[in-house]
Design a protein around this motif. Structure first.
Motif, PDB file in Angstrom:
ATOM      1  N   ALA A  33      45.505   7.800  11.554  1.00 44.64           N
ATOM      2  CA  ALA A  33      45.719   6.258  12.421  1.00 44.64           C
ATOM      3  C   ALA A  33      44.579   6.615  13.376  1.00 44.64           C
ATOM      4  O   ALA A  33      44.041   7.881  13.792  1.00 44.64           O
ATOM      5  N   ASP A  34      44.549   5.714  14.250  1.00 42.63           N
ATOM      6  CA  ASP A  34      43.747   6.053  15.527  1.00 42.63           C
ATOM      7  C   ASP A  34      44.665   5.524  16.478  1.00 42.63           C
ATOM      8  O   ASP A  34      45.030   4.196  16.553  1.00 42.63           O
ATOM      9  N   ALA A  35      43.624   5.301  17.865  1.00 44.58           N
ATOM     10  CA  ALA A  35      44.361   4.750  18.722  1.00 44.58           C
ATOM     11  C   ALA A  35      44.409   3.245  18.725  1.00 44.58           C
ATOM     12  O   ALA A  35      45.044   1.842  19.474  1.00 44.58           O
ATOM     13  N   SER A  36      43.946   2.595  17.677  1.00 43.35           N
ATOM     14  CA  SER A  36      43.590   1.200  17.095  1.00 43.35           C
ATOM     15  C   SER A  36      45.169   0.796  15.907  1.00 43.35           C
ATOM     16  O   SER A  36      44.549  -0.030  15.297  1.00 43.35           O
ATOM     17  N   ALA A  37      45.327   1.521  15.824  1.00 44.74           N
ATOM     18  CA  ALA A  37      46.204   1.693  14.770  1.00 44.74           C
ATOM     19  C   ALA A  37      47.756   0.287  14.352  1.00 44.74           C
ATOM     20  O   ALA A  37      47.534  -0.192  15.402  1.00 44.74           O
ATOM     21  N   SER A  38      47.350  -0.548  13.907  1.00 48.09           N
ATOM     22  CA  SER A  38      47.881  -1.830  14.095  1.00 48.09           C
ATOM     23  C   SER A  38      50.457  -1.643  13.288  1.00 48.09           C
ATOM     24  O   SER A  38      50.256  -0.263  13.122  1.00 48.09           O
ATOM     25  N   ASP A  39      50.640  -1.944  13.832  1.00 46.62           N
ATOM     26  CA  ASP A  39      51.978  -1.828  13.713  1.00 46.62           C
ATOM     27  C   ASP A  39      52.447  -1.580  12.386  1.00 46.62           C
ATOM     28  O   ASP A  39      53.521  -0.692  11.836  1.00 46.62           O
ATOM     29  N   LEU A  40      51.958  -1.871  11.221  1.00 50.53           N
ATOM     30  CA  LEU A  40      52.394  -1.810  10.051  1.00 50.53           C
ATOM     31  C   LEU A  40      51.728  -0.601   9.554  1.00 50.53           C
ATOM     32  O   LEU A  40      52.796  -0.295   9.038  1.00 50.53           O
ATOM     33  N   ILE A  41      51.024   0.114   9.762  1.00 48.07           N
ATOM     34  CA  ILE A  41      49.813   2.114  10.185  1.00 48.07           C
ATOM     35  C   ILE A  41      51.561   2.813  10.423  1.00 48.07           C
ATOM     36  O   ILE A  41      51.979   3.684   9.959  1.00 48.07           O
ATOM     37  N   LYS A  42      51.905   1.445  11.363  1.00 43.14           N
ATOM     38  CA  LYS A  42      53.860   3.322  12.564  1.00 43.14           C
ATOM     39  C   LYS A  42      54.347   2.623  11.459  1.00 43.14           C
ATOM     40  O   LYS A  42      55.217   3.298  11.772  1.00 43.14           O
ATOM     41  N   ASN A  43      54.516   1.255  10.651  1.00 42.87           N
ATOM     42  CA  ASN A  43      55.418   1.475   9.687  1.00 42.87           C
ATOM     43  C   ASN A  43      55.384   1.777   8.806  1.00 42.87           C
ATOM     44  O   ASN A  43      56.438   2.760   9.086  1.00 42.87           O
ATOM     45  N   ILE A  44      54.696   2.356   8.629  1.00 43.75           N
ATOM     46  CA  ILE A  44      54.496   3.242   7.045  1.00 43.75           C
ATOM     47  C   ILE A  44      54.615   4.208   7.789  1.00 43.75           C
ATOM     48  O   ILE A  44      56.022   5.104   6.581  1.00 43.75           O
ATOM     49  N   ALA A  45      54.439   4.882   9.048  1.00 50.44           N
ATOM     50  CA  ALA A  45      54.290   6.155   9.514  1.00 50.44           C
ATOM     51  C   ALA A  45      56.236   6.601   9.807  1.00 50.44           C
ATOM     52  O   ALA A  45      56.809   7.744   8.995  1.00 50.44           O
ATOM     53  N   THR A  46      56.734   5.435  10.281  1.00 51.29           N
ATOM     54  CA  THR A  46      57.981   5.557  10.113  1.00 51.29           C
ATOM     55  C   THR A  46      58.505   5.691   9.454  1.00 51.29           C
ATOM     56  O   THR A  46      59.579   6.012   9.522  1.00 51.29           O
ATOM     57  N   GLU A  47      58.336   4.795   8.298  1.00 52.20           N
ATOM     58  CA  GLU A  47      59.332   4.652   7.360  1.00 52.20           C
ATOM     59  C   GLU A  47      58.951   6.456   6.291  1.00 52.20           C
ATOM     60  O   GLU A  47      60.149   6.896   5.639  1.00 52.20           O
ATOM     61  N   CYS A  48      58.087   6.909   7.161  1.00 47.93           N
ATOM     62  CA  CYS A  48      58.523   8.356   6.377  1.00 47.93           C
ATOM     63  C   CYS A  48      58.958   9.335   7.546  1.00 47.93           C
ATOM     64  O   CYS A  48      58.409  10.596   6.984  1.00 47.93           O
ATOM     65  N   GLY A  49      59.552   9.131   8.618  1.00 48.46           N
ATOM     66  CA  GLY A  49      60.060   9.699   9.061  1.00 48.46           C
ATOM     67  C   GLY A  49      58.896  10.291  10.336  1.00 48.46           C
ATOM     68  O   GLY A  49      59.005  11.559  11.174  1.00 48.46           O
ATOM     69  N   VAL A  50      58.133   9.442  11.190  1.00 48.44           N
ATOM     70  CA  VAL A  50      57.082  10.342  12.015  1.00 48.44           C
ATOM     71  C   VAL A  50      56.850   9.009  12.228  1.00 48.44           C
ATOM     72  O   VAL A  50      55.907   7.722  11.699  1.00 48.44           O
ATOM     73  N   ASP A  51      56.840   9.192  13.447  1.00 47.45           N
ATOM     74  CA  ASP A  51      57.260   8.448  14.797  1.00 47.45           C
ATOM     75  C   ASP A  51      56.263   8.106  16.060  1.00 47.45           C
ATOM     76  O   ASP A  51      55.932   9.082  16.306  1.00 47.45           O
ATOM     77  N   PHE A  52      55.177   7.397  15.940  1.00 47.31           N
ATOM     78  CA  PHE A  52      53.676   7.490  16.995  1.00 47.31           C
ATOM     79  C   PHE A  52      54.252   6.655  18.247  1.00 47.31           C
ATOM     80  O   PHE A  52      54.816   5.763  17.987  1.00 47.31           O
ATOM     81  N   ASP A  53      53.022   6.947  19.034  1.00 51.00           N
ATOM     82  CA  ASP A  53      53.534   6.846  20.475  1.00 51.00           C
ATOM     83  C   ASP A  53      53.647   4.963  20.350  1.00 51.00           C
ATOM     84  O   ASP A  53      52.745   4.247  20.069  1.00 51.00           O
ATOM     85  N   GLU A  54      54.037   4.185  21.074  1.00 46.82           N
ATOM     86  CA  GLU A  54      54.300   3.328  20.671  1.00 46.82           C
ATOM     87  C   GLU A  54      53.269   2.446  22.368  1.00 46.82           C
ATOM     88  O   GLU A  54      52.984   1.532  22.046  1.00 46.82           O
ATOM     89  N   ASP A  55      53.030   3.183  22.843  1.00 47.57           N
ATOM     90  CA  ASP A  55      52.032   2.821  23.481  1.00 47.57           C
ATOM     91  C   ASP A  55      51.147   2.171  23.012  1.00 47.57           C
ATOM     92  O   ASP A  55      50.785   4.108  22.727  1.00 47.57           O
ATOM     93  N   SER A  56      50.257   1.419  22.142  1.00 39.56           N
ATOM     94  CA  SER A  56      49.490   1.528  22.255  1.00 39.56           C
ATOM     95  C   SER A  56      48.175   2.239  22.777  1.00 39.56           C
ATOM     96  O   SER A  56      46.881   1.932  22.123  1.00 39.56           O
ATOM     97  N   SER A  57      48.094   2.044  23.898  1.00 43.13           N
ATOM     98  CA  SER A  57      46.747   2.402  24.615  1.00 43.13           C
ATOM     99  C   SER A  57      46.819   4.192  24.681  1.00 43.13           C
ATOM    100  O   SER A  57      45.727   4.900  25.720  1.00 43.13           O
ATOM    101  N   ALA A  58      47.798   4.782  24.474  1.00 47.53           N
ATOM    102  CA  ALA A  58      48.024   5.154  24.828  1.00 47.53           C
ATOM    103  C   ALA A  58      47.387   6.561  23.459  1.00 47.53           C
ATOM    104  O   ALA A  58      47.480   6.952  22.864  1.00 47.53           O
TER     105      ALA A  58
END
Lengths: 687, 429
Positions: free
Chosen positions: B108-133
């Motif tokens: 993913a990168d800075a513009s990753a959508s929630d969908l991608i973040k959800n995939i990661a979360t389902e796998c046990g990895v949490d991206f920073d919720e602040d999308s600009s960080a």
């Protein structure tokens, strides 16, 4: 007694009227007996005619499975059978924990028929074992009563026994349980005992021991014999009726019987080490002392005898006081001697009081044995009452009816005696009344056999305004398991269904009706009383793949798991104290409606029973508890429903696999539940 | 360029084997079909080194545009491809893909959508919720020509595992530019392969830091891998640039370090980790689980208590081309019934065969031979084989016990005495 000696005895004498009558009577009574046998057999076939040729209830399924094993693998493998399909993972040593009599009997019948090229299935043989042995039992009753009272009484007794409802309840076709052969063995043992008592023949005494051995093989109720016969012997001694025949009837039974009983693996050393058998040994010692005293008395003059008695008593007392080491044996001896003195006194007084009683032993034995026969009948009754009450409270009422009917029959016997002194009219009326009573009794017995005791309990029927309904859900569920699951899968259910699951579905169970390991049962009880996650962990640790629950709420089948649930809680809580009964009760009341406690509404049993129940009628109305259920809409997270039978009586769930992935924490609600789960995890008794 | 408007991510998923993976009856790895779904064919050239390295290792790459109407992942219940790069995915098919035992690389990168973040979360990895960080590190950034905002990070905090990163040590630091993620500490399935330094934090480089950042220090993972319970492997990173030609070729010098490397460690790192993700390394299989009584060749259906038995199992590792013997000295077998009654370390002959012999305990019941082998980077081996243990048969007990001779003597002499007495008494008047 002497009257019904069979025709063979009469042949060498002149062909008098009397001997002809005897011969005719013998043939007649033979045919009557044959008919009684047919009656005993056929009155028990209602269950086959009304339902089908099928094994009944719970324990018979286990016996059936054991018999199958026996016919397939032979007797040695049966003796050493370690069953790895029950009580997983502990297993059960079946060869050493069952009474093998029934199984061996049915196995032998099957083998015999097969060797005659009559290819009956094992199941058929098992179904019909009980009716066949009922016929044998009524013939044994004939022999017993004939020995006591005469052929007429024997035939009456045999006819009564052939159709006494309480016996029918345990021996209808398909009720393949220990009692099926044990009642016959019981009666036959008593017959041989009395025969020995009457004849004083060692041959009959040996036969008696063998009959007793068969009884020990068949049923735990053999302790009844080994206590009742000593009581009778003791009574005979106390009333001064000791004779060498009594000794021959008793001593070989104790010695040979105990040796033979110890050969049965399930009894083993129990035959000499448990308290049920102590009475027989005590009486064994007493009878020897009495015999010795009689012998001494025969040798010594009365004066010398008295001297000897005082000597022995004083020595015995000294020993008793001096050393507790001697306590066991010397106490027996002294008490034996004291008894022998006491019984001298008693006999004298009794002889004075009853001038009619002579020392003719035949009469004595006859009377005392009739006493035993009656006592035995009573005991059989009580035994059965216990059993049936254990089984099902609903039968008690029928039991009462039966007793009411039986009483007149015993009264009738008494009446017969009195008849001699009565005028003709009265006796005719009494006779008519008797016949009427007998007729009503027969009608009642047939009704009981046909209606009350024929239900196999795995197939249920109900009559309603739109006709007959058949509920065959149990076999449907077991059939599903047999066809759709892997051979080595483990199925967890409450122990009631263990035997049926192993026999009908051929799947490994965790607990079954042989409740030998309380902890294991408590583990299953705890799982059923726990919330889903904790239950899943318990079941998973036991490698369980399927969970089976019985649910009667849709059709109103009252003996389902929700009604048994408090027992699961109690048994589970007895071993794992975090399960507490009050948590499942609201103000001491067991309920499943909206007033129920949250523990109750969240436990596994509630969830598995009522999952999707609301979809049936939109309200979730439980027809057994007659209320709407408390929690209607919920999802299962660790279990999935795989099969529910036609009337929802059996529901089978599968344990879900652990999740393939572990989620992250972003969704806060999820992380909360996971922390809660970890708290519950600690309660898992296996960790 | 669309690239700026869209989030970019690659999802490579390689079918490896079905859920019950110990059979490994799939064909050779050269048959692996990879569908690369692109938003723009320009990515093909801008990320060509990575693609070429995959091609050179025998993958068939099939590049398609995401809006291709002929696109189909599945036909007649069979997955047409073994790998995917998607642009507008919904999470479910991707997760199903993983749950069916297939592999995934997700960048993913800075513009990753929630969908991608959800995939990661389902796998046990949490991206920073602040999308600009993005990950900022003012101490271990990569020194470049222009003084930037320290978002290009040079990290060399690798996981210590030869299985995941290969035997050759990665000398040069790996360049990373992207968003931070943290891993679920409760999950035993996820590993941090490349961690940020203690001075890193996740914040927006453009705005001023008003509140302390949520993710700081070594809690930040730059590259993580997940090995699911069915041994599907997933690589998750917050930087798409990690794979790009530009960073592959960039010379790197970590701030505060005198060493200047001609080339960043990215190429080696990404190649090695993709080897791991695609099961070219660290994949074990165990087969021929067997047991015999000592001195017998047949496998019995049941043991007796106190039997001596031999246990053997073969363990192989997939080298990318063939199954090679796996050699380790820490493989253990349990003889298990609710708890292990015997726990024995297996010895190996170096050719993949492991064996041990032990005595069955004096307890009967339904036991299991259990191998539960979980090592960092390797697929987990957990096998069990049920075996009942029975008590002695009636004729397997000792017939005559020496200590009981007095009792035998007593009983036989009593019998003889009784016999003689009877004869004397009956016939000697």
């Amino acid at each position: 007694m002497a009257a019904p000696e069979t025709s063979t005895a009469a042949v060498p004498t002149l062909m008098t009227n009397n001997s002809l009558r005897n011969a005719f009577g013998g043939v007649l009574s033979f045919f009557i007996l044959l008919l009684i046998g047919v009656l005993a057999f056929s009155i028990r076939l209602f269950s086959v005619i009304k339902y089908e040729s099928v094994i009944h209830e719970f324990d018979p399924y286990f016996n059936y499975r054991v018999t199958q094993f026996l016919t397939k693998k032979g007797i040695y493998d049966f003796w050493n059978w370690f069953d790895d399909r029950t009580w997983y993972p502990l297993g059960r040593v079946i060869g050493g924990t069952v009474y093998p009599g029934l199984t061996l009997t049915a196995g032998t019948i099957w083998w015999f028929l097969n060797s005659l090229n009559i290819p009956l299935s094992v199941e058929t043989v098992c179904v019909f074992t009980a009716p066949i042995f009922s016929a044998f039992a009524s013939w044994a009753t004939y022999l017993l009563t004939k020995e006591v009272k005469g052929a007429g009484a024997g035939l009456t007794a045999a006819a009564l026994l052939a159709m006494v409802p309480s016996y029918i309840s345990r021996s209808v076709a398909g009720s393949y349980d220990n009692e099926a052969v044990a009642i016959f063995a019981l009666i036959f043992t008593f017959y041989l005992y009395i025969k020995t008592l009457n004849t004083g023949s060692l041959f009959y005494a040996t036969l008696n021991s063998i009959a007793y051995f068969y009884m020990v093989c068949s049923w735990g109720g053999y302790t009844f014999i080994i206590n009742l016969i000593p009581m009778h012997v003791l009574l005979c001694i106390v009333t001064g009726r000791y004779s060498s025949r009594l000794y021959i009837a008793y001593a070989p039974l104790v010695v040979l019987g105990t040796l033979l009983a110890a050969l049965v693996p399930v009894v083993g050393f129990n035959a000499v080490m448990t308290s049920e058998h102590f009475a027989s040994f005590l009486v064994f010692i007493v009878i020897h002392v009495v015999a010795f005293v009689y012998y001494i008395k025969g040798i010594l003059s009365p004066k010398m005898f008295k001297v000897a008695v005082t000597l022995v008593v004083s020595v015995g007392l000294c020993k008793l006081i001096c050393g507790p080491l001697y306590s066991d044996i010397s106490a027996c001896i002294t008490s034996g001697i004291a008894l022998s003195q006491a019984f001298d006194v008693f006999t004298r007084s009794i002889k004075y009081q009853l001038p009619g009683v002579s020392s003719t032993n035949e009469l004595d034995a006859g009377e005392t044995s009739s006493a035993t026969a009656e006592a035995q009948n009573d005991a059989v009754k009580t035994e059965k009452t216990e059993e049936t009450s254990k089984d099902r409270p609903s039968r008690k009422s029928k039991k009462k009816e039966k007793e009411q009917v039986e009483k007149p029959s015993t009264k009738a016997k008494a009446e017969k005696k009195r008849l001699l002194a009565l005028p003709l009219e009265a006796s005719v009326i009494a006779l008519l009344l008797l016949i009427m009573l007998g007729a009503f009794y027969v009608v009642h017995c047939v009704w009981a056999a046909a209606e009350a005791y024929s239900a196999p309990s795995i197939v249920l029927t109900s009559h309603s305004h739109d006709g007959l309904h058949v509920f065959d859900d149990f076999r449907e569920a077991y059939g599903w398991l047999r066809h759709n699951t892997d051979v080595d899968d483990k199925v967890a259910s409450w122990w009631d269904y263990g035997y049926q699951t192993t026999a009908m579905a051929n799947r490994t169970v965790i607990v079954d009706n042989n409740t030998w390991n309380n902890t294991h049962i408590a583990t299953v009880g705890t799982a059923m009383s726990s919330p889903e996650k904790a239950a899943w962990e318990i079941f998973h640790s036991l490698d369980v793949k399927y969970v089976l629950v019985v649910f009667g709420g849709l059709v109103g089948y009252p003996s389902d798991d929700i009604n048994k649930f408090l027992w699961m809680v109690r048994i589970g809580g007895g071993v794992f104290p975090h399960i507490k009964e009050p948590d499942y009760l609201r103000d001491g009341q067991y309920r499943i409606d909206s007033q129920a406690t949250s523990t109750m509404l969240n436990c596994l049993m509630y969830k598995l029973s009522y999952y999707r129940f609301v979809e049936t009628d939109g309200k979730g109305f439980d027809r057994v508890r007659r209320t709407e259920i408390g929690k209607k809409y919920f999802k299962l997270t660790h279990f999935e429903e795989v099969f529910t039978t036609h009337h929802w009586m059996v529901r089978i769930y599968k344990l879900k696999l652990p999740k393939n992935r572990i989620r992250g924490k972003t969704k806060k609600s999820k992380s909360k539940t996971s922390s809660k789960r970890s708290g519950i995890t600690k309660k898992n008794p296996w960790h | 360029m669309k690239m700026k408007n869209f989030y970019f991510f690659f999802i490579f998923a390689i079918s490896f084997f079905p859920l019950l993976c110990f059979s490994f009856n799939e064909g050779a790895p050269t048959d692996r079909r990879v569908l690369v779904l692109l938003d723009d064919y320009s990515l093909k050239s801008s990320h060509s080194i990575f693609f070429n390295s995959l091609k050179s290792r025998g993958f068939n790459l099939d590049f398609k545009l995401a809006d291709d109407p002929t696109l189909a992942l599945k036909r007649y219940g069979q997955f047409l491809y073994d790998a995917l790069i998607l642009f507008s995915p919904s999470t479910d098919p991707v997760l199903d893909f993983v749950d069916s035992g297939r592999d995934l690389i997700l960048a993913a990168d800075a513009s990753a959508s929630d969908l991608i973040k959800n995939i990661a979360t389902e796998c046990g990895v949490d991206f920073d919720e602040d999308s600009s960080a993005v990950v900022i590190d003012h101490k271990s950034y990569a020194i470049s020509g222009t003084e930037g905002d320290h978002t290009l990070i040079a990290s060399d905090d690798f996981i210590q595992s030869d299985v995941i990163l290969g035997k050759n040590k990665i000398e040069a630091p790996v360049l990373f530019k992207g968003i931070a993620h943290s891993v679920n500490a409760a999950s035993s399935l996820v590993l941090k392969v490349l961690s940020a330094s203690p001075s890193a934090y996740s914040a927006s480089p453009k705005s001023k830091l008003s509140s302390p950042p949520l993710l700081t220090g070594t809690a930040i993972s730059l590259v993580s891998v997940v090995q699911a319970r069915n041994n599907a492997r997933i690589m998750i990173t917050g930087s798409l640039d990690l794979f790009s030609n530009r960073l592959f070729r960039t010379a790197v010098q970590k701030a505060g370090s005198p060493n200047k490397h001609e080339k960043s460690g990215n190429e080696q790192f990404v190649t090695e980790i993709s080897k791991w993700v695609f099961h070219e390394r660290g994949h074990l299989k165990a087969l021929n689980l067997g047991h015999q009584k000592v001195g017998e060749a047949e496998e019995p259906a049941m043991y007796r208590i106190k039997d001596d038995l031999k246990f053997s199992v073969e363990i192989y590792e997939w080298s990318g081309k063939s199954w090679e013997p796996y050699v380790a000295d820490d493989v253990q077998v349990q003889f298990y019934m609710m708890s292990p009654y015997v726990l024995k370390t297996l010895s190996t002959n170096g050719k993949g065969l492991y064996h041990a012999s032990f005595k069955v305990p004096d307890v009967y019941g339904v036991f299991q031979f259990k191998i539960d082998y979980q090592r960092l980077g390797y697929t987990s081996l957990s096998l069990s084989k049920q075996i009942p243990v029975r008590p002695f048969r009636h004729n397997e007990y000792e017939r005559f016990i020496t200590t009981a001779f007095p009792y035998y003597g007593a009983s036989f002499s009593t019998m003889a005495g009784f016999f003689i007495f009877s004869i004397v008494y009956l016939y000697n008047k």
